[in-house]
Every structure is written in C-alpha cells, then in structure tokens.
Enzyme design. Structure first.
Site, PDB file in Angstrom:
ATOM      1  N   HIS A   1       5.139   5.704  -1.957  1.00 15.05           N
ATOM      2  CA  HIS A   1       3.803   5.169  -1.677  1.00 15.05           C
ATOM      3  C   HIS A   1       3.462   5.118  -0.206  1.00 15.05           C
ATOM      4  CE1 HIS A   1       2.908   3.538  -5.759  1.00 15.05           C
ATOM      5  NE2 HIS A   1       4.225   3.473  -5.832  1.00 15.05           N
TER       6      HIS A   1
ATOM      7  N   LYS B   1      -8.920  -4.851   2.252  1.00 15.10           N
ATOM      8  CA  LYS B   1      -7.568  -4.273   2.135  1.00 15.10           C
ATOM      9  C   LYS B   1      -6.658  -5.083   3.046  1.00 15.10           C
ATOM     10  CE  LYS B   1      -9.535  -0.347   3.553  1.00 15.10           C
ATOM     11  NZ  LYS B   1      -9.102   0.572   2.502  1.00 15.10           N
ATOM     12  N   ARG B   2      -5.350  -4.875   2.922  1.00  9.63           N
ATOM     13  CA  ARG B   2      -4.446  -5.573   3.835  1.00  9.63           C
ATOM     14  C   ARG B   2      -4.783  -5.233   5.283  1.00  9.63           C
ATOM     15  NH1 ARG B   2       0.089  -8.502   1.768  1.00  9.63           N
ATOM     16  NH2 ARG B   2       0.724  -8.619   3.950  1.00  9.63           N
TER      17      ARG B   2
ATOM     18  N   LYS C   1      -4.923   1.072   9.042  1.00  8.11           N
ATOM     19  CA  LYS C   1      -6.160   1.002   8.243  1.00  8.11           C
ATOM     20  C   LYS C   1      -7.389   0.821   9.142  1.00  8.11           C
ATOM     21  CE  LYS C   1      -3.749  -1.012   4.236  1.00  8.11           C
ATOM     22  NZ  LYS C   1      -3.958  -0.067   3.116  1.00  8.11           N
TER      23      LYS C   1
ATOM     24  N   THR D   1      -6.787   2.675  -3.197  1.00  7.25           N
ATOM     25  CA  THR D   1      -7.360   2.552  -4.547  1.00  7.25           C
ATOM     26  C   THR D   1      -8.651   1.725  -4.492  1.00  7.25           C
ATOM     27  OG1 THR D   1      -5.757   0.766  -4.861  1.00  7.25           O
ATOM     28  CG2 THR D   1      -5.287   2.860  -5.952  1.00  7.25           C
TER      29      THR D   1
ATOM     30  N   LYS E   1     -12.451   1.922  -6.487  1.00  8.31           N
ATOM     31  CA  LYS E   1     -13.153   0.793  -7.119  1.00  8.31           C
ATOM     32  C   LYS E   1     -14.563   0.661  -6.562  1.00  8.31           C
ATOM     33  CE  LYS E   1      -8.684  -1.384  -7.405  1.00  8.31           C
ATOM     34  NZ  LYS E   1      -7.703  -2.163  -6.640  1.00  8.31           N
TER      35      LYS E   1
HETATM   36  C1  26W Z   1       9.746  -2.648   2.542  1.00 10.06           C
HETATM   37  C2  26W Z   1       8.454  -3.303   2.679  1.00 10.06           C
HETATM   38  C3  26W Z   1       7.376  -2.575   1.981  1.00 10.06           C
HETATM   39  C4  26W Z   1       6.601  -3.245   1.072  1.00 10.06           C
HETATM   40  C5  26W Z   1       5.594  -2.599   0.411  1.00 10.06           C
HETATM   41  C6  26W Z   1       7.126  -1.243   2.235  1.00 10.06           C
HETATM   42  C7  26W Z   1       6.129  -0.602   1.577  1.00 10.06           C
HETATM   43  C8  26W Z   1       5.353  -1.261   0.656  1.00 10.06           C
HETATM   44  C9  26W Z   1       4.298  -0.537  -0.113  1.00 10.06           C
HETATM   45  C10 26W Z   1       4.702   0.895  -0.319  1.00 10.06           C
HETATM   46  C11 26W Z   1       2.971  -0.672   0.498  1.00 10.06           C
HETATM   47  C12 26W Z   1       1.847  -0.234  -0.394  1.00 10.06           C
HETATM   48  O1  26W Z   1       1.296  -1.020  -1.114  1.00 10.06           O
HETATM   49  N1  26W Z   1       1.448   1.048  -0.305  1.00 10.06           N
HETATM   50  C13 26W Z   1       0.201   1.462  -0.890  1.00 10.06           C
HETATM   51  O2  26W Z   1       0.386   1.937  -2.203  1.00 10.06           O
HETATM   52  C14 26W Z   1      -0.864   2.208  -2.817  1.00 10.06           C
HETATM   53  C15 26W Z   1      -0.594   2.610  -4.248  1.00 10.06           C
HETATM   54  O3  26W Z   1      -0.007   3.842  -4.315  1.00 10.06           O
HETATM   55  C16 26W Z   1      -1.622   3.277  -2.051  1.00 10.06           C
HETATM   56  O4  26W Z   1      -2.886   3.442  -2.636  1.00 10.06           O
HETATM   57  C17 26W Z   1      -1.770   2.877  -0.596  1.00 10.06           C
HETATM   58  O5  26W Z   1      -2.355   3.938   0.141  1.00 10.06           O
HETATM   59  C18 26W Z   1      -0.432   2.526  -0.016  1.00 10.06           C
HETATM   60  O6  26W Z   1      -0.554   2.032   1.308  1.00 10.06           O
END
Ligand code: 26W
Length: 824
Positions: free
Chosen positions: A368, A560-561, A566, A668, A672
């Site tokens: 992701h 978004k976060r 971003k 995503t 929406k």
């Molecule tokens: C290790 C800490 C950590 C925690 C969460 C690393 C990475 C994450 C996630 C991968 C972050 C995340 O939510 N990524 C998002 O995933 C969505 C679903 O696929 C995408 O639409 C977003 O672009 C992406 O940033």
C-alpha cells in the site's frame, strides 16, 4: 434474498423487548411520543441495534451452515486495521430494513435518523488501508464470497482529535467503554500465544535435527466477532478481532500474601497487547509492543484458520491448501508466514519443502505504499528475543531463497544477494518484512495502475525479473452502499428515480446518467440536492467551529491523514495566495469559496502538527477579515473520521487530491468524493489517473509534474529557492509566515513550514507545483461560474465512477489471486 422478512410489528416488539430487559424499564416506561428525551436516544439506539442483531445473527448461522456444507474455498483477510465507522445505518441499508425500522420506531416517537447518529465509530484503523479493509468486507459479503476478516480488538481506537489554541490535542478513544451491541465474545475459541524463551536442538535417531522452542510467556487471545452483512445478499460473514488476556489472570498466591497490585500484573501485561492502535501511518514505530501486537494477532489468526478447517476436514493439509487463501494487508501481518511454517514443521512434523510449498500457495500480499519510511523492518535482535524459533525459520527461508533463486539467476553476484536478502546487513541487522512477503507470496499486488507499475519498476525490479508473473495490480475501490446510498440519501433517491434500483450492486449502471448530463431539469435537480447537502454541512460546520459559511460558496474539500506527501501545505499556500490577491483587490471577481479540511496528524509528527496550527491560525484571520466580503472562509473540522466523512462528502463541490506524483499509492477519498459529484483537482498520482481516464479531461482539473517529471527534477538537483526567487507572489506569502501577520505579537510562529519548503529542500516539491496548481484553481473558478457546465461535470463524475466500486476490486482479487466461488 433482499428484505429479511420481518414485519414492522415484530420489530417494534423486539425493540420494546430489548428496551425493557436490557435497558431496565426507565426508558420503556416513557414510551409515549411526547416524552422522548435526547438522552433516551442512546437507549433506543442500543435496543434497535440489538433487535437488528437478532436478524443478523440468524442470517450468520445460515451462512455458516451453507459455507460449511458446500466446503468451498474461502479468503482470510489479515489486517491490523479496520475503519468500520458506525454500524446501524449501514446494516439497515444492507438488510433492506431501513424503511421498516423507521416505521417500527413510530410508536415510540423516535426518528431513526437520530438513532443513526448515536454510537461511537469503530475507529480501529488509521486511514486508507483500514477503510479499504472495511469496504472489502462489505463487498465480499455482498458478492456471497466466504470470507473471514481478522484483526485486533483494540481497547482504544484511533485517538480523538480536538484543537486547543489552534493546536491538535489527542484524547483516548474509548469506543466500547459501555460495551458495543455489534460484537459477540467467543471465549470457546480462545487461542494461546507463546512468546520469548529459547530454542533447543535435538538430534533424532535418523540424524535430523529438531528444534524445540521453550517459550517464556504465554498470552491468551479471546475472539470478538462482528457480523458483516452483505447488501441484498444471503451472506453474513465474520470479522474476528483478538483481545489479549493473561493465561492466569489473577495470582491468588500473591493476593493472599497481601501483594494486591502484583496479583493482577500478568493480566495488565497481557492486555497491553491489544490496548491501543498505533496512530502512525506511513511511519514504522519500531516499538517492541507493536511487534508483539503483530505476532499475537498472527498467531491467533493462523491457529483459528487451521482450527476452523480441521473442524470439518480433520488434519488434511492438501485440502487445507485447496480451501485456504490468506491475504496480507500490507506487511503488518507478515509474521503469519513464519507462524504457519513453524506450526507445520514443529507441530505436524511436515517436511520443510512441503511446508514451504503450502505457505507459498496460501499467502498473497498487498503493498500500500512506496514511501521508504513506511517499509517495515524489525531488528534481528528483537526477533531473536521475542520469537527465537521464528528467526531460525526466517534464516532458513532466506538461505534457500538466496542459494536456490538469486544465485541461479545471478551467479556469484554478491551485490544482488545483499540487495534482495530478507536480512539487511548494517550497523544493526534488520529483517525486511516486505522482502519476506514477496519471496513467499504467490501474488503481490499494488493498489492502482501507476502504483503497481512503480512497485515493479522502482521498488522491486529484481523480484519482478525473478518472477515476472508475481507482481500485479488490483485498483482499489469503495463500497457504494456506505459511500452513496447510505450517506447521500437524496442523491440516491434521485438516481433510483431515473435508472434501475440495482445500482448499489451494479455501479457501472450509473453511466446511464450520462445521457442526462445536459438535461437542464436533471442538472437542476442534481445541483439542488448538492445545495441541500451543503446547507446541512454548513450547520455542522457552525456547530463544530463557530464559523458561518454560505452554502452558495464553493465547498472545497481536503480530507485525509495529514502528511507532507499529501501536501495540505500546497492547498494552504493557494489559500494564502488568494487572500493576498483579495487584500490587494477586494473586488477580485472570484466565486466565494470555503476551504474545508479534515485531518489527523500522527501525535509524534511535528511538522504535520505545525501545518494544522498554521491552517488554523490563517483561518482565524481570514474568517474574521470583513474586508474580503466573505469571499474566503477556511475551516478545519476537528476529529475527522468515517462519520464526519459521511457528512462532508455529499456536500463537496471540489475534491483536493494533490499529492506529489508517485507518492499516493491510490487514494480512496478521491473515489468517494467524485461518486458524490465533486470535481477533482489533482495531480497525476494514484487512482487520480484512472479517475481522469474514466471522466475525461473535461471533467477533472489536472495539474503539476508527472511521475517522470518529478524524477527528472530530482535527478537534476531540485532547488526550491529558484521558485521562491522567481515568483513574487510565492515569495510574499512565504515571507508572511515569518511575520506576525497571522500570529499578532508572535512572529516566526509559522516559520517551520517556510523552512521546510526552502532550507528543508521541499521534499515533496510543493513549490515546483505551485504555479500550475494556482492556474488550475483559476480554471476551476471559471468553470464554477458557468452553472450548467459545472452541473454537467458533477453529473458525469457520479455517472462514470462505476469502475471504483469495491465489488469490482473484489472480483479482480477473486479472478487473479483468490480463485473463490460464491456461496449463495
Ligand atoms: C508501519 C506503519 C505503517 C502504517 C500504515 C505503514 C504504512 C501504513 C499504511 C500502508 C498506510 C496507508 O493507509 N496507505 C494507504 O492505503 C490506501 C489503501 O490502499 C491507499 O489508497 C493510500 O494511497 C495509501 O496511502
């Protein structure tokens, strides 16, 4: 199918029953329409939820029986995060019981809409990845696929956010302080989780060496099940969340000796494993507790998957491999691979090769993110201490991989070995979790076309050369049930008047609306609904921020976060530019705009918090400046979460998707917002590219450097000062941040942002994209002034979002990775 065959009367009775027997009779005693108190709403919400749960649980049982009987292959979705939001409204829509329950509540004088506003969000996730998992569960049940979601039963979900003196303040989220009607505890399916200790090696008579792990501690995992109701389907699947407990929760010896505090020490320790969701996204926290959390979750889930299979098939690993697929949602559940291999070797004495073949056939992995800081690594030291046997297995996997795969393809190429090894050699040896995933999984997917392309070309080019068929794409999607039908009832009703009512299951059918994009009557109806939604949001904005905004202004939304990549700060710079222009010329003919932000910053992410502070300070100034004639308003809505998204999205005119090209894997929220008729202003990044393909260039505002251009800029040595010196307006607004213009008496309070885009090197190229962004915003302003043109664009955005139904994503997974059959 469809409606769950329950009458209005029966529901009224059930609600009344739950009200009396579970709530006590204080509320029930007041059941005449004139005496419903605001405070009673929670009681009615609970009683209604429990009444609905009766229906859901019986559907769950029939689903289970059917799935067991047909013995079909099923998917296990392993995710550390699920952002479910609230459950009542969604469950009612999916059961087709919304109208029935509305009527069933009439005798109590209670509005269902009010009850749907009760209850905490299930915020067991950070952002996109967790919400994606929730959308996927909805689609799996809707399409009648046998599926189990596995996760952690966090006591505290994502922190609650408020603002104090414009700064983010975090408070704990106690989502189930008083219980939750949606979950069922299943202590009979508890699992034991060994940790720490040491490994001894024993040579068998045949000369083979056996590893015996003597764990130091054992935790218990208790499952809580949440029913996942499909839309108009026969399926109710399960989301199973694990809670940590001590094996021996209370030490009576210690208690009797008078050491009351130490007596429950074990439990405090074990419970800490599911105490709190780590609030970092995209940044590896590297904490021991997080590692244990991951293992705890994987160990419980793998044992459960095996136990469920053996309950019907006995010990039959061939059947297991045929029936089971395990999807890893990012690398967070990677230890599941080592755990399954360990169980097969140590508990079932399977040969290494057979066990490994089985692991390879069941696991698949979704990536992701490409951000280097988000790629998880754990030190071998930590591994060794907490999971000594797993580390041994990991070394074996790595040896085999390097010798039998890498060395065959690139003989004696030690650089290549070092590059691909699961172990990173350095001052501290680290385990690269993504490498273990790619080496094991039979399929690895990215989440949008461009992202998957970059996974192949930039992140894992060598793995792609080694296994050209392994890396693939599944573009993300969103469930139209929550993100249109339930959250935007007026637009949903309009759509249902014009096309077949099946659209929530068949989103591609929305293309029929395209024919009406030029129809003045339809345009007016469509935009009237948008305006009504804006009126509702304007009230919420007033309540949440004290700022009055006009529903006739453009509602420009970035939700978004909070992350540098971003680029909320690019949006912020545009706001400053507009404000500056308005100060210079109060009659500047722009259409009034409300900039709406929603975003949580990870508590330890300093610059992200400074950006929130800067936006709030600038908002304060702009919103109180009478010279600009209300042409500009800025609001930062506190505590952005699924529930707030459901209110903002139906009211949005403009969707800000402005990440640096190559950084947002998919996004995503972009889907929406477009589905609800907002026009995207965005870069060619993530799923924006596919959205642009669907809606066409005329119906989206694309700006900024492309992935290729970003690479070229970096290769040539990017110098943000060039833009600062060249662009007078940019220079002026950045210099503003050093002054006390927005922070009277306190100059330099907003300087961190300026510093990061100049001396800090502007890592996300905000200045390089600034001019093109501002131009694109001007074009957008012009387009909005042409009402018919804007209406047409908005309608076409809704009409052409069919591709982004999460049902389509799930079908892609099923066809290319999971190979499931529906069980209806
Ligand atoms: C290790 C800490 C950590 C925690 C969460 C690393 C990475 C994450 C996630 C991968 C972050 C995340 O939510 N990524 C998002 O995933 C969505 C679903 O696929 C995408 O639409 C977003 O672009 C992406 O940033």
């Amino acid at each position: 199918m469809a409606n769950s065959n329950i009458s209005v009367n029966e529901l009224t009775q059930r609600i009344s029953y739950h009200l009396q027997f579970l709530q006590g009779d204080t509320v029930a005693a007041r059941t005449d329409a004139n005496s419903v108190f605001e405070s009673d709403h929670n009681a009615y919400w609970q009683a209604t939820s429990l009444a609905i749960n009766d229906v859901i649980i019986s559907k769950l049982q029939t689903t289970r029986a059917r799935q067991l009987q047909s013995g079909v292959r099923s998917v296990n979705y392993l995710s550390l995060e699920y952002l479910m939001g609230r459950m009542l409204s969604n469950n009612l829509h999916n059961l087709d019981l919304y109208d029935v329950v509305e009527k069933a509540l009439q005798p109590f004088g209670v509005e269902l809409a009010d009850l749907c506003e009760q209850g905490a969000d299930l915020a067991l996730g950070n952002g996109g990845l967790g919400r994606l998992a929730a959308c996927f569960l909805d689609s799996l049940a809707t399409l009648d696929y046998p599926a189990t979601g596995y996760g952690i039963h966090y006591q505290h979900g994502l922190f609650k956010q408020s603002f104090k003196n414009c700064r983010q303040v975090e408070k704990p989220d106690l989502w189930r302080e008083f219980g939750s009607p949606w979950e069922i505890c299943r202590p009979e399916s508890a699992k034991l989780v060994p940790l720490y200790g040491h490994v001894e090696h024993q040579t068998e008579e045949d000369g083979t060496v056996k590893s015996l792990w003597y764990p130091g501690v054992t935790f218990k995992g208790i499952p809580w099940d949440i029913a996942i109701v499909g839309y108009n389907s026969n399926t109710v699947n399960v989301l199973r969340l694990w809670e940590g407990k001590a094996l021996k929760p209370f030490d009576w010896d210690l208690f009797n000796r008078g050491d009351y505090l130490s007596a429950h020490h074990n439990n405090v320790y074990a419970e800490s494993v599911s105490k709190v969701l780590y609030p970092n996204d995209e940044h590896d926290a590297g904490k021991e507790l997080r590692f244990i959390q991951q293992y705890f979750f994987c160990a419980c889930s793998i044992q459960d998957i095996i136990a469920r299979h053996q309950a019907t098939h006995g010990v039959d690993w061939q059947a297991f491999a045929k029936d089971t697929v395990i999807q890893l949602n990012d690398t967070h559940p990677t230890i599941a691979i080592l755990e399954l291999q360990r169980i097969l070797l140590d508990d079932y004495q399977m040969s290494w090769d057979d066990a490994w073949a089985l692991c390879q056939s069941v696991f698949a992995y979704t990536n992701h993110t490409l951000l280097p800081e988000a790629l998880e690594k754990w030190s071998t030291k930590l591994f060794e201490r907490v999971l000594p046997r797993h580390l041994e297995i990991l070394y074996h996997i790595n040896e085999d991989f390097l010798n039998k795969q890498v060395n065959v393809k690139w003989p004696h190429d030690f650089q290549m070995r070092a590059k691909l090894s699961i172990i990173e050699e350095g001052a501290e040896r680290m385990v690269r979790m993504a490498h273990l995933c790619v080496v094991t999984a039979h399929k690895v997917n990215g989440v949008a076309e461009i992202h998957s392309k970059l996974v192949k070309s930039d992140l894992f080019p060598e793995f792609n050369a080694l296994w050209p068929d392994k890396l693939t794409n599944v573009t993300n999607g969103i469930t139209p049930r929550r993100w249109l039908k339930a959250c935007n009832p007026k637009l949903s009703a309009l759509i249902s008047q014009h096309i077949s009512q099946d659209w929530p299951k068949d989103l591609a059918s929305l293309t029929q609306l395209s024919d009406m994009a030029n129809d003045t009557g339809f345009q007016q109806a469509f935009m009237a609904i948008k305006r009504e939604n804006k009126v509702v949001l304007a009230k919420d904005i007033l309540e949440l921020t004290g700022v009055t905004v006009s529903p006739d202004a453009i509602f420009d939304v970035q939700i978004k976060r909070l992350h540098e990549y971003k680029r909320q700060h690019l949006n912020f710079l545009h706001i400053l530019a507009l404000y500056n222009r308005l100060l210079e010329n109060p009659d500047l003919p722009i259409h009034p705009r409300v900039f709406i932000f929603g975003a949580k910053a990870a508590p330890g992410y300093h610059l992200a918090k400074e950006i929130i502070y800067a936006i709030n300070k600038v908002a304060e100034k702009i919103n109180n400046d009478t010279t600009i004639q209300d042409k500009l308003k800025v609001v930062f809505l506190p505590n952005y979460r699924v529930t707030l998204a459901e209110k903002i999205i139906p009211a949005a005119d403009v969707s800000e998707q402005i990440s640096t090209a190559g950084k947002e894997a998919s996004g995503t929220g972009n889907m929406k917002l477009a589905l609800n008729g907002a026009i995207t202003i965005g870069t060619l990044d993530g799923a924006n590219i596919e959205i642009a393909e669907e809606v066409g260039d005329d119906n989206i505002f694309i700006f900024g450097n492309t992935v290729e251009e970003v690479k070229a800029i970096r290769a040539n040595g990017y110098n943000p000062f060039e833009f600062y010196e060249k662009n007078e307006e940019l220079r002026k607004i950045l210099d503003w941040l050093d002054s006390d213009f927005f922070t009277p008496g306190h100059p330099h309070e907003l300087s961190a942002l300026k510093h990061s885009v100049l001396d800090g090197g502007d890592p996300y190229l905000a200045l390089a994209d600034f001019e093109s962004y501002v131009e694109s915003q001007q074009a957008l302003d012009l387009a909005y002034k042409d009402k018919a043109r804007w209406a047409k664009m908005a309608i076409l955005n809704t009409a052409l979002m069919g591709k982004f139904n999460s049902d389509r994503s799930i079908r892609d997974y099923v066809e290319n990775i999971w190979h499931l059959k529906p069980c209806d």
